[in-house]
Write a protein that holds these residues in place. Structure first.
Motif, PDB file in Angstrom:
ATOM      1  N   SER A  90      -4.084  45.385 -89.553  1.00  0.00           N
ATOM      2  CA  SER A  90      -5.343  44.192 -89.459  1.00  0.00           C
ATOM      3  C   SER A  90      -6.671  45.090 -90.092  1.00  0.00           C
ATOM      4  O   SER A  90      -6.807  46.363 -89.469  1.00  0.00           O
ATOM      5  N   PHE A  91      -7.470  44.374 -90.041  1.00  0.00           N
ATOM      6  CA  PHE A  91      -8.856  44.774 -91.014  1.00  0.00           C
ATOM      7  C   PHE A  91      -9.567  45.623 -89.421  1.00  0.00           C
ATOM      8  O   PHE A  91      -9.924  46.378 -89.405  1.00  0.00           O
ATOM      9  N   PRO A  92      -9.156  44.365 -87.754  1.00  0.00           N
ATOM     10  CA  PRO A  92     -10.144  44.921 -87.728  1.00  0.00           C
ATOM     11  C   PRO A  92      -9.436  46.414 -86.367  1.00  0.00           C
ATOM     12  O   PRO A  92     -10.407  47.326 -86.172  1.00  0.00           O
ATOM     13  N   ASP A  93      -8.187  46.824 -87.203  1.00  0.00           N
ATOM     14  CA  ASP A  93      -7.370  47.954 -86.613  1.00  0.00           C
ATOM     15  C   ASP A  93      -7.909  48.942 -87.098  1.00  0.00           C
ATOM     16  O   ASP A  93      -8.218  50.629 -86.929  1.00  0.00           O
ATOM     17  N   ALA A  94      -8.177  48.424 -88.435  1.00  0.00           N
ATOM     18  CA  ALA A  94      -8.723  49.504 -89.567  1.00  0.00           C
ATOM     19  C   ALA A  94     -10.234  50.337 -88.955  1.00  0.00           C
ATOM     20  O   ALA A  94     -10.113  51.010 -88.812  1.00  0.00           O
ATOM     21  N   ILE A  95     -10.796  48.919 -88.653  1.00  0.00           N
ATOM     22  CA  ILE A  95     -12.356  49.165 -88.240  1.00  0.00           C
ATOM     23  C   ILE A  95     -12.222  50.018 -86.659  1.00  0.00           C
ATOM     24  O   ILE A  95     -13.001  50.947 -86.909  1.00  0.00           O
ATOM     25  N   ALA A  96     -11.089  49.751 -85.929  1.00  0.00           N
ATOM     26  CA  ALA A  96     -11.744  50.550 -84.575  1.00  0.00           C
ATOM     27  C   ALA A  96     -11.153  51.940 -85.069  1.00  0.00           C
ATOM     28  O   ALA A  96     -11.642  52.907 -84.580  1.00  0.00           O
ATOM     29  N   PHE A  97     -10.194  52.425 -85.755  1.00  0.00           N
ATOM     30  CA  PHE A  97     -10.122  53.685 -86.375  1.00  0.00           C
ATOM     31  C   PHE A  97     -11.108  54.640 -86.776  1.00  0.00           C
ATOM     32  O   PHE A  97     -11.424  55.010 -86.331  1.00  0.00           O
ATOM     33  N   LEU A  98     -11.709  53.743 -87.194  1.00  0.00           N
ATOM     34  CA  LEU A  98     -12.821  54.382 -88.161  1.00  0.00           C
ATOM     35  C   LEU A  98     -13.940  54.764 -87.142  1.00  0.00           C
ATOM     36  O   LEU A  98     -14.402  55.923 -87.202  1.00  0.00           O
ATOM     37  N   VAL A  99     -14.318  53.702 -86.085  1.00  0.00           N
ATOM     38  CA  VAL A  99     -14.888  54.297 -84.902  1.00  0.00           C
ATOM     39  C   VAL A  99     -14.609  54.762 -84.407  1.00  0.00           C
ATOM     40  O   VAL A  99     -15.494  55.238 -83.803  1.00  0.00           O
ATOM     41  N   ARG A 100     -13.860  55.542 -83.263  1.00  0.00           N
ATOM     42  CA  ARG A 100     -13.402  55.827 -82.794  1.00  0.00           C
ATOM     43  C   ARG A 100     -13.106  56.988 -82.975  1.00  0.00           C
ATOM     44  O   ARG A 100     -13.817  58.709 -82.580  1.00  0.00           O
ATOM     45  N   LEU A 101     -12.921  57.911 -84.609  1.00  0.00           N
ATOM     46  CA  LEU A 101     -12.879  58.717 -85.417  1.00  0.00           C
ATOM     47  C   LEU A 101     -14.381  59.134 -85.786  1.00  0.00           C
ATOM     48  O   LEU A 101     -15.076  60.489 -85.061  1.00  0.00           O
ATOM     49  N   ALA A 102     -15.414  58.250 -85.596  1.00  0.00           N
ATOM     50  CA  ALA A 102     -16.282  58.415 -86.052  1.00  0.00           C
ATOM     51  C   ALA A 102     -17.449  59.063 -85.310  1.00  0.00           C
ATOM     52  O   ALA A 102     -18.021  59.911 -85.093  1.00  0.00           O
ATOM     53  N   PHE A 103     -16.785  58.849 -83.320  1.00  0.00           N
ATOM     54  CA  PHE A 103     -17.342  59.518 -81.966  1.00  0.00           C
ATOM     55  C   PHE A 103     -16.865  60.911 -82.160  1.00  0.00           C
ATOM     56  O   PHE A 103     -17.674  61.724 -82.193  1.00  0.00           O
ATOM     57  N   GLU A 104     -15.589  61.035 -82.451  1.00  0.00           N
ATOM     58  CA  GLU A 104     -15.668  62.321 -82.862  1.00  0.00           C
ATOM     59  C   GLU A 104     -15.576  63.781 -83.626  1.00  0.00           C
ATOM     60  O   GLU A 104     -16.353  64.361 -83.439  1.00  0.00           O
ATOM     61  N   ALA A 105     -16.024  62.298 -84.819  1.00  0.00           N
ATOM     62  CA  ALA A 105     -16.947  63.730 -85.889  1.00  0.00           C
ATOM     63  C   ALA A 105     -18.494  63.677 -86.383  1.00  0.00           C
ATOM     64  O   ALA A 105     -18.781  65.158 -86.033  1.00  0.00           O
ATOM     65  N   GLU A 106     -19.007  62.928 -85.139  1.00  0.00           N
ATOM     66  CA  GLU A 106     -20.794  63.088 -84.793  1.00  0.00           C
ATOM     67  C   GLU A 106     -20.400  64.133 -83.618  1.00  0.00           C
ATOM     68  O   GLU A 106     -20.697  64.976 -83.777  1.00  0.00           O
TER      69      GLU A 106
END
Length: 103
Positions: free
Chosen positions: A37-53
């Motif tokens: 789903s779209f929310p699952d895609a966004i949730a993945f990206l949010v989790r990755l964003a914290f690691e990237a930051e």
């Protein structure tokens, strides 16, 4: 070799051998992740964003509904560095639902 030194073509190929689904695209490494789903895609990206930051190294991102495409490359080096390989590993780990090492 420092983390920001550009990897040779052979070093990139060797790294990609251990990163299923990742491919060389020009000066970057790239993978597309597909979600239910779209929310699952966004949730993945949010989790990755914290690691990237936390790593102070960020991917180029394209989102298309349920697909997230990541490209990692070190702009200042004009190509792939060990930071990008680590970013790809982090993305795979986040996709599997695993925590960052030491977390």
């Amino acid at each position: 070799m420092t983390a920001r030194n550009r990897l040779s073509d052979q070093q990139v190929a060797d790294a990609l051998a251990g990163l299923p689904g990742w491919e060389r695209r020009g000066q970057a490494i790239e993978k597309t992740f597909t979600f239910s789903s779209f929310p699952d895609a966004i949730a993945f990206l949010v989790r990755l964003a914290f690691e990237a930051e936390a790593a102070d190294h960020h991917p180029d991102v394209t989102i298309s509904y349920r697909r997230v495409t990541l490209q990692w490359w070190t702009h200042s080096e004009g190509g792939v560095t060990s930071l990008d390989v680590e970013g790809a590993r982090a993305a795979d780990r986040v996709h599997r639902g695993e925590s960052a090492p030491g977390a």
